[in-house]
Write an enzyme that holds these catalytic residues in place. Structure first.
Site, short mmCIF file in Angstrom:
data_model
loop_
_atom_site.label_atom_id
_atom_site.label_comp_id
_atom_site.label_asym_id
_atom_site.label_seq_id
_atom_site.Cartn_x
_atom_site.Cartn_y
_atom_site.Cartn_z
CE LYS A 122 25.48 18.07 33.26
NZ LYS A 122 24.44 19.00 33.56
NE ARG A 123 30.63 15.18 40.32
CZ ARG A 123 30.81 16.41 40.75
NH1 ARG A 123 31.96 17.01 40.57
NH2 ARG A 123 29.84 17.06 41.37
#
Ligand code: GLU
Length: 499
Positions: free
Chosen positions: A259-260
């Site tokens: 997600k990062r």
């Protein structure tokens, strides 16, 4: 038996690319087989609940065009479809497992377990050690009873057999074996009355008559627990078939796309924009980045699956027709943003001008003011080939507003025009050509240049800089047709006066 598949996300945040792909494969498989595509929200872990996440999931599926047959809003015969609304259903199955001896009660506190882990980093609550921990297998019946009467917190754990090979058949991976010694006695029920993921997931898949579980590879290690639960509950004969999807990897292939990664690497990893309610942190979405849902879905389908042919552009119906679980690969699929862009540009090219105009209308209105839809339709037709994203339309302001700034190089290429070109003469020539078509304008312009002893190339350069501000852009006759004679002449005069 008709196919029933579910997408079962936990509403712990926005849906990541991998989650949307899981949903998509479930959707395609359901449609291909005339089955049902179900959304079940797995929110038994109240600590991880994130407000807005459930709505985000539904919005994302809707944007992608994945219509649900059953779900929270759609209803259906197997509801409720949110696990927290099914709370009352699970306890009876935990009790059944306790009664049959396939589960036991454990009183170990979080601190005690933490101390065990500290003492032994490989600690796992399993057959080898459970006899020496605080549970109904090691304590006397009286002791257990006393603790329960005193309302001591407890959990229910599955009792994994001591020495057994657990075989899983995975449609993508074939036979996968786990030795029971590798499998923990997972918590299946907590004293707060809530089941954990494992129990709720199995109970719901069973009660909802799910035929195929298609989910991410990260759930493969949990599958032996699930298989045991099916067996212990006597549901083995209707156990769904499993298919564990390969990971989606970072563009360089080094590890899972997280997600990062998205905003760090300059591309979205979420379908829609998301603002974290806890931190206010914003993450960008494919939609807002200017992707068409159709191209996003097409791109996503190829992250792990391929049709076995050279064809890359697929309509939704073509994807449904071509999709098989057997054609999903085992190894991780690298996410390639350049490829995603290619898909999008191809889809934009395929749109007809009118549809494209409708899609960019809002962006154009915001940036350049409202346009008449017929005008916008002609305008987008001129630059369609140059759009990778819908938002790229904002680079084509000259279609909607008079050119005010001219590129320096562009100006330097036309600075001799004043010696050879008369704007008045041009205006006289072009005024009667109002409403002329591009072909007529083209030959007219050539004729004007020849009669006035101007090189066609030089004149065209000047006209283009006047109309566009730069040396590149759509053909001049097309632009004149779009802008109309008055605007054309106005822009030419303006540029001429600045030379
Ligand atoms: N709730 C799990 C998740 O968040 C579902 C896994 C499964 O499909 O069984 O992905």
């Amino acid at each position: 038996m008709s196919v029933r598949v579910r997408f079962a996300p936990s509403p712990t945040g926005p849906l990541h690319l991998g989650g949307v792909r899981t949903a998509l494969y479930n959707y395609l498989f359901a449609k291909k087989n005339g089955g049902a595509f179900i959304l079940r929200i797995e929110d038994t872990d109240q600590n991880r609940f994130v407000p807005g996440a459930e709505k985000y999931i539904m919005d994302a599926l809707a944007w992608c065009g994945m219509t649900l047959n059953e779900g929270i809003n759609e209803g259906g015969n197997y509801g409720p479809y949110r696990q927290s609304d099914r709370k009352h259903l699970y306890k009876q199955f935990a009790d059944k497992l306790l009664e049959s001896g396939h589960a036991y009660i454990a009183f170990d506190t979080a601190d005690e377990l933490e101390a065990q882990r500290k003492a032994n980093p490989n600690f796992s609550y399993n057959a080898a050690i459970r006899g020496s921990l605080k549970n109904s297998l090691s304590l006397s019946n009286d002791e257990v009873k006393k603790r329960l009467e005193n309302d001591e917190p407890f959990v229910v754990r599955i009792k994994v057999p001591e020495d057994e090979e657990i075989r899983i058949h995975d449609i993508i991976r074939g036979a996968v074996f786990f030795h029971s010694s590798q499998v923990d006695d997972k918590v299946i029920f907590k004293s707060d009355g809530m089941p954990t993921y494992h129990l709720a997931n199995i109970v719901d898949d069973h009660l909802m008559k799910i035929t195929h579980v298609i989910r991410g590879e990260e759930w493969l290690p949990s599958t032996p627990i699930h298989v045991l639960l099916y067996r212990f509950l006597g549901w083995e004969s209707t156990m769904p078939q499993f298919a564990h999807l390969p990971l989606i990897l970072k563009p360089d292939g080094n590890g899972k796309l997280s997600k990062r990664d998205g905003d760090r690497l300059g591309f979205p990893v979420f379908p829609l924009n998301w603002t974290s309610p806890e931190t206010g942190e914003e993450s960008s979405g494919f939609k807002e980045r200017g992707f068409l849902p159709e191209s996003f879905v097409n791109m996503l389908a190829f992250l792990g699956w391929n049709p076995g042919t050279e064809q890359e552009l697929f309509t939704e119906q073509e994807l449904i027709d071509a999709f098989t679980i057997e054609n999903i690969g085992k190894s991780g699929a690298k996410f390639d943003f350049e490829k995603a862009k290619w898909f999008n540009a191809e889809y934009i090219k395929k749109l007809n001008n009118q549809d494209l105009a409708v899609l960019v209308n809002e962006i154009v209105t915001q940036k350049f003011g409202a346009q008449e839809i017929g005008y916008l339709t002609t305008a987008v037709g001129l630059i369609k080939e140059r759009l990778t994203f819908l938002n790229d339309i904002d680079q084509f302001g000259y279609l909607f507003q008079a050119t005010e700034k001219y590129g320096e190089t562009a100006l330097s290429k036309i600075n001799n025009i004043k010696d050879i070109f008369s704007v008045d003469a041009f205006e006289n020539f072009i005024q009667p050509l109002d409403n002329a078509e591009a072909v007529a304008l083209e030959s007219g312009l050539k004729e004007f240049a020849t009669t006035n002893n101007i090189k066609v190339g030089d004149m065209m350069k000047f006209l283009r800089v006047s109309l566009v501000g730069e040396l590149s852009g759509p053909t001049i006759p097309d632009l004149i047709v779009l802008l109309g004679i008055n605007e054309t002449v106005k822009r030419i005069r303006n540029c001429y006066n600045q030379l």
